[in-house]
Design an enzyme around this catalytic site. Structure first.
Site, PDB file in Angstrom:
ATOM      1  N   LEU A 153       0.826  -1.200   0.000  1.00 56.99           N
ATOM      2  CA  LEU A 153       0.000   0.000   0.000  1.00 56.99           C
ATOM      3  C   LEU A 153       0.865   1.256   0.000  1.00 56.99           C
ATOM      4  O   LEU A 153       1.741   1.409   0.845  1.00 56.99           O
ATOM      5  CB  LEU A 153      -0.915   0.021   1.229  1.00 56.99           C
ATOM      6  CG  LEU A 153      -1.799  -1.204   1.451  1.00 56.99           C
ATOM      7  CD1 LEU A 153      -2.605  -1.035   2.726  1.00 56.99           C
ATOM      8  CD2 LEU A 153      -2.710  -1.444   0.255  1.00 56.99           C
ATOM      9  N   GLY A 256      14.811  14.084  -5.852  1.00 58.20           N
ATOM     10  CA  GLY A 256      14.308  14.892  -4.752  1.00 58.20           C
ATOM     11  C   GLY A 256      15.222  14.834  -3.552  1.00 58.20           C
ATOM     12  O   GLY A 256      16.416  14.533  -3.676  1.00 58.20           O
ATOM     13  N   CYS A 263       7.964   2.817   5.456  1.00 59.53           N
ATOM     14  CA  CYS A 263       8.383   1.534   4.875  1.00 59.53           C
ATOM     15  C   CYS A 263       9.845   1.501   4.442  1.00 59.53           C
ATOM     16  O   CYS A 263      10.628   0.706   4.975  1.00 59.53           O
ATOM     17  CB  CYS A 263       7.491   1.190   3.671  1.00 59.53           C
ATOM     18  SG  CYS A 263       5.776   0.856   4.126  1.00 59.53           S
TER      19      CYS A 263
END
Length: 450
Positions: A153, A256, A263
């Site tokens: 997820l 970035g 996670c």
């Protein structure tokens, strides 16, 4: 089917709500009484787009409920999912399995009839075997199987990821357990979602390997960004050029300030520790972890370089604090490295985040929090974009320029095209954009190396 979810954190709550949307009856259990009271009152403890309405709909339909007592539901459940936290253990980076093992012991004492005990938490290889040992000790006369069903997820897109996944992975060699899991995921079978049945150890490793690979892609493109700045290339063009190769793919190739969240940081460390235990070094994963740690520390140096080499007495307007948009999660966010470094260098910080302020205040108490993006710009010496929230993608640069002391923008997420801020009189510094960016990149790299 009847399902118990142990743990109402991010994974447990999303999984429970989605299973109930599939038509199963789900009870989400947590030892935190205040959290359960809040959930029963309709207050969702995390920010995840669409989760509040999903929970509300299924509670009203009678398919989803909440409890502090495992005894209320475990005995009647076809499957019990363990979805408690597995944070990195202090000192050695191993996954802390104490919550998992405690949950397994409690579940074992309540089993009645055939039940599949499923690890939904991210756990090291061999955890399923340890749970099996616990069940053998505490429930030797009961019928059960232990399976692994890792989650994939993404925060901010978790409901879509659960309802329309790339794949479902189930680790079990028991035909009986397979049948239970097939029924639980029956709507996805009807949609022809790939469902993999593997050995438990393979399923446990798939989760870690997937996150380590994605983390590696992020660190790779960040290093390419540094090279682009020195050579006059644009990392966005490079990322697109390599991402169009189907063997590589375009996802997770966005330069970035480094990866964070619940996670990647802990899972890469846990995978390294597992590999060390069995004498199999993972040099690429280790390099990924090291590169990411260095990356986050170097971002403050970039900002200081854009300020002319000193942040003392300067005010920084910071947009975004969470590790990514569409979440209030501050875990291992780059801002947790950037902010302290700027404060140490003598800067003051005014910040705005659409959803993360409450969590950020617990971790970053020494900055000023503002109610909107423009409020934090008022009187600031520099504007810095740390998190790519959509509302930051269309800033009014005329208004921003009037509020700022200096028209300087450090865009750590490359959400603006080169030339757009400059057309409004801004000095613009992106990541890996070549040209003007190379001067502060060189300065920041020098500061980091020194």
């Amino acid at each position: 089917m009847r399902v118990t979810i142990v743990g109402t954190g991010y994974v447990g709550l999303v999984s429970g709500a989605c299973f109930s949307e599939f038509g199963h009856h789900v009870t989400c259990v947590d030892v935190n009484d205040e959290k359960i009271k809040a959930l029963k009152a309709g207050d969702i403890p995390i920010f995840e787009p669409g989760l509040d309405s999903l929970v509300d709909r299924n509670v009203k339909a009678g398919r989803l409920d909440f409890s502090t007592r495992l005894a209320d539901s475990v005995g009647a459940s076809d499957a019990v999912f363990i979805a408690v936290g597995t944070p990195s253990r202090r000192g050695d980076g191993h996954a802390d399995l104490s919550y998992v093992m405690k949950a397994a012991e409690e579940v074992a004492s309540l089993l009645y009839g055939y039940t599949v005990v499923v690890t939904k938490s991210t756990v090291p290889v061999g955890t399923g075997a340890k749970i099996e040992e616990i069940l053998m000790e505490h429930a030797p006369d009961k019928e059960w199987d232990v399976a692994s069903n890792p989650e994939f997820l993404r925060e901010g897109a978790a409901i879509t990821d659960f309802m329309h996944p790339d794949r479902v992975v189930v680790g079990t060699t028991s035909e009986r357990a397979r049948n239970v899991m097939k029924e639980l995921y029956r709507p996805l079978f009807l949609n022809e979602t790939p469902v993999m049945f593997t050995r438990r150890e393979s399923a446990e490793l798939i989760k870690y390997a997937a996150n380590a690979f994605l983390a590696t892609k992020i660190s790779f493109i960040n290093e390419m960004a540094d090279l682009c700045e020195q050579l006059g290339a644009d990392v966005q063009d490079v990322a697109k050029g390599i991402g169009l190769d189907n063997r590589i793919g375009k996802k997770f190739l966005h330069a970035g300030p480094g990866y964070g969240g619940s996670c990647f940081p802990k899972d890469t460390l846990a995978l390294l520790r597992t590999a060390q235990q069995v004498g199999t070094p993972l040099r690429i994963v280790q390099a990924t972890v090291d590169a990411n740690d260095n990356r986050k520390r170097a971002m403050a140096d970039r900002i200081i370089a854009a300020l002319g080499g000193s942040a003392k007495g300067k005010r920084v307007a910071m947009l975004g604090l969470t590790f990514k948009p569409n979440t209030d999660d501050m875990r291992d966010s780059p801002s947790l490295d950037i902010v302290p470094a700027l404060l140490k260098a003598g800067a003051t910080i005014h910040a705005y985040d659409p959803e993360g302020t409450a969590e950020a205040k617990k971790l970053l108490p020494d900055i000023t929090y503002c109610d909107d993006a423009y409020a934090c710009m008022n009187g600031a010496d520099i504007l810095v974009i740390v998190t790519e929230w959509n509302q930051f993608r269309a800033l009014d640069f005329d208004r921003a320029g009037d509020l700022l002391k200096n028209r300087i923008l450090v865009d750590l997420r490359n959400i603006y095209a080169r030339g757009e801020p400059q057309a409004k009189g801004f000095e613009y510094y992106g990541i890996g954009r070549g040209g003007a960016a190379s001067s502060i990149a060189a300065a920041s790299l020098t500061a980091t190396d020194s």
